[in-house]
Scaffold this active site. Structure first.
Site: not given
Length: 251
Positions: A44, A131, A137, A139, A170
């Protein structure tokens, strides 16, 4: 639907275990998203706070509870039974939900990272990253971004848990410690969701690689296709179960 019955090898503790289906793995991804979505929906808005310096709302005495209820109604917020300066459940619940979001997204990224490993080759991202030093590569950059974001959520959430132990009426430093971690968690969880949505929209699966890797297990155990079929057929009803839940969750 397309991959509901696509056979693959399931792995436990990183090792080949038994035949399964890609559909069952993807159903696990989807079920995790459902869990996270329901956790977020259960959060909520943070309750109204109008209980004064020490929780008694003395400025409104003896109408403190009535003033709080009217204030909360005006703002459309929940009305707490008592001031929550030292009862941090609303913050903890939000942090836990964000942790579930991270878990659902991180699970997907973790699977793609392993499946996209060169030697495995079962999946690839739609547009891999290059890369700077190795031009060959591609990735899995979206999975890396998700993994990075979700790994940060757990330690940040632990700060919220620690801050819930608040002294007297508090605390000094406890609720102050919540502010930055909670903001960071909201930012990281949102980024993880955005990147995961892009990831799953574009990830591609290599059915030949899935079959090749499964064949290694079949050959190692000297089994046959009837054995594979017995295991893959068992997966289908679970996929259907998750899809039915999807219709309920999404509407």
């Amino acid at each position: 639907g397309h991959h509901r019955d696509t056979p693959m090898v399931a792995r436990t503790l990183t090792q080949q275990a038994l035949p399964s289906t890609l559909g069952l793995r993807l159903a696990g991804w989807l079920a995790g998203v459902h869990d996270a979505l329901e956790a977020v929906r259960a959060c909520r808005p943070l309750p109204a706070s109008l209980s004064g310096p020490v929780g008694s709302a003395s400025a409104f005495a003896p109408q403190g509870p009535a003033a709080l209820s009217a204030y909360a109604d005006e703002l459309g917020l929940a009305t707490p039974v008592l001031g929550w300066h030292t009862r941090r459940h609303p913050v903890l619940a939000l942090g836990a939900a964000l942790g579930e979001v991270g878990g659902a997204c991180g699970k997907i990224a973790a699977d793609v990272l392993v499946m996209a490993q060169s030697e495995v080759g079962e999946a690839r991202e739609a547009a891999g990253g290059t890369s700077s030093s190795m031009s060959h590569k591609s990735n899995p950059v979206l999975s890396v971004l998700v993994a990075s974001a979700t790994r940060q959520l757990a330690p940040l959430g632990s700060i919220l848990v620690a801050a819930a132990s608040a002294e007297q009426e508090r605390p000094a430093g406890a609720w102050h410690a919540e502010w930055q971690p909670l903001r960071s968690m909201l930012r990281l969880a949102g980024a993880a969701v955005e990147h995961t949505a892009r990831l799953v929209a574009g990830v591609a699966f290599d059915e030949a690689a899935l079959r090749r890797n499964l064949d290694h297990l079949v050959e190692a155990l000297d089994e046959d296709e009837r054995w594979v079929a017995a295991h893959t057929q068992a997966a289908g009803p679970w996929v259907d179960r998750v899809l039915a839940r999807h219709r309920e969750v999404i509407g």
